[in-house]
Design an enzyme around this catalytic site. Sequence first.
Site, PDB file in Angstrom:
ATOM      1  N   MET A  51       1.088  -1.169  -0.068  1.00 34.95           N
ATOM      2  CA  MET A  51       0.058   0.039  -0.149  1.00 34.95           C
ATOM      3  C   MET A  51       0.914   1.363   0.013  1.00 34.95           C
ATOM      4  O   MET A  51       0.493   2.313   0.286  1.00 34.95           O
ATOM      5  CB  MET A  51      -0.810  -0.003   1.307  1.00 34.95           C
ATOM      6  N   GLY A  52       2.094   1.164  -0.513  1.00 42.80           N
ATOM      7  CA  GLY A  52       3.122   2.219  -0.438  1.00 42.80           C
ATOM      8  C   GLY A  52       3.578   2.818   0.963  1.00 42.80           C
ATOM      9  O   GLY A  52       3.630   1.673   1.632  1.00 42.80           O
ATOM     10  N   LEU A  99       6.800   3.026   1.584  1.00 38.66           N
ATOM     11  CA  LEU A  99       7.590   1.698   1.544  1.00 38.66           C
ATOM     12  C   LEU A  99       8.778   2.128   2.610  1.00 38.66           C
ATOM     13  O   LEU A  99       9.319   2.979   2.520  1.00 38.66           O
ATOM     14  CB  LEU A  99       8.023   1.493   0.076  1.00 38.66           C
ATOM     15  N   GLY A 137      11.492  -2.934   4.994  1.00 40.58           N
ATOM     16  CA  GLY A 137      10.606  -4.189   4.927  1.00 40.58           C
ATOM     17  C   GLY A 137      10.196  -4.560   3.765  1.00 40.58           C
ATOM     18  O   GLY A 137      10.274  -5.707   3.147  1.00 40.58           O
ATOM     19  N   HIS A 138       9.468  -3.886   2.774  1.00 40.39           N
ATOM     20  CA  HIS A 138       9.139  -4.034   1.477  1.00 40.39           C
ATOM     21  C   HIS A 138      10.038  -4.195   0.682  1.00 40.39           C
ATOM     22  O   HIS A 138      10.137  -5.273   0.034  1.00 40.39           O
ATOM     23  CB  HIS A 138       8.316  -2.684   0.895  1.00 40.39           C
ATOM     24  N   GLN A 187     -10.025  -2.277   2.833  1.00 39.89           N
ATOM     25  CA  GLN A 187      -9.631  -3.055   4.043  1.00 39.89           C
ATOM     26  C   GLN A 187      -9.467  -2.126   5.368  1.00 39.89           C
ATOM     27  O   GLN A 187      -9.184  -2.580   6.358  1.00 39.89           O
ATOM     28  CB  GLN A 187      -8.337  -3.706   3.787  1.00 39.89           C
ATOM     29  N   LYS A 207       5.220  -9.479   9.607  1.00 42.69           N
ATOM     30  CA  LYS A 207       4.513  -8.589  10.527  1.00 42.69           C
ATOM     31  C   LYS A 207       3.106  -8.881  10.781  1.00 42.69           C
ATOM     32  O   LYS A 207       2.608  -8.522  11.650  1.00 42.69           O
ATOM     33  CB  LYS A 207       5.217  -7.085  10.479  1.00 42.69           C
ATOM     34  N   SER A 252       6.947  -0.199   9.832  1.00 42.91           N
ATOM     35  CA  SER A 252       5.758  -0.292   9.245  1.00 42.91           C
ATOM     36  C   SER A 252       5.518   1.305   8.576  1.00 42.91           C
ATOM     37  O   SER A 252       6.131   2.082   9.061  1.00 42.91           O
ATOM     38  CB  SER A 252       4.874  -0.200  10.340  1.00 42.91           C
ATOM     39  N   ARG A 285       3.041   2.772   9.017  1.00 44.78           N
ATOM     40  CA  ARG A 285       2.199   3.740  10.136  1.00 44.78           C
ATOM     41  C   ARG A 285       3.215   4.508  11.055  1.00 44.78           C
ATOM     42  O   ARG A 285       2.690   5.447  11.668  1.00 44.78           O
ATOM     43  CB  ARG A 285       1.202   2.714  10.426  1.00 44.78           C
TER      44      ARG A 285
END
Length: 282
Positions: free
Chosen positions: A30-31, A33, A36-37, A61, A151, A187, A189
């Site tokens: 979901m961008g 980034l 981790g991505h 979602q 995660k 993350s 977030r």
Amino acid sequence: MIIFKHAKNLADYILTLKAKGQTIGFVPTMGALHQGHLSLVTQSKTTCASTVCSIFVNPTQFNDPKDFEKYPVTIENDILLLERAGTDVLFLPSVTEIYPAGLTSSIHYDLGNLENILEGFYRPGHFQGVCQVVHTLLSIVTPDYIFLGQKDYQQCMVIQKLIQQVGLPVVLKAGETLREPDGLAMSSRNLRLTNSGRQNATAIYKALIHIKTNINAMAIEPLKLDAMEIIKRAGFAEIDYVEICDATTLLPLKTTNGKVRTVALAAAFLDGVRLIDNVIIA
Ligand code: PAF
């Protein structure tokens, strides 16, 4: 890196790759980034001839509309990072490209208990939305492998269930959670945390490590209470859950005998941001 905005054009291009006998790896995102991505892109590149990544902030979602509105968008930087990581193809669809008939779906995915526990319980409808978008993306990209971050432990289980249920010929590879030097799970977030929140956010990982360290010395319930205390003391406003579960079924454990593969999971709010994390206890 070739960027596609339309599903039909991407699907046609994938056919040309497959005609050349290339294996396709897919990293849906979901961008916003982070490493981790990018580690999933690297994993895909070591396994597959071509790596396709998607960036799509999927409205179906988000059970909380405010979370959707505030989801970080850093598209220019994302494109730069993906290019540097050696991504071959980026799919960047609009909402109408993914949901031409609107956001409400008539399909209900049977996720069994996974929909009623942990993330499923606290985020009603979330996993149906995840399945809706991942099913659509997999139908367009038709990859040999899909790479997801561990995660989102429960999400990996849900998508594995989706793959089996729909009978999609794709293998799921779960990539290890990447962490900041202080232990905080990477993350998208995290970008929304304040400076002090960012410092305190590491408590969620400390709490899970406390569980891992003491699992053989303490009973489950007091251990969970200890972990909650660590999170609360760091200033988290609300804890959705701290659970110690069978890593294969995600059912909560009442006791441990050291023989069941176990996972400790937590979800809690800091600065109005919902953070989740998990630690496998071998
Ligand atoms: O984990 C995510 O970023 C999303 O849930 C996913 C798998 C890309 C589906 O929108």
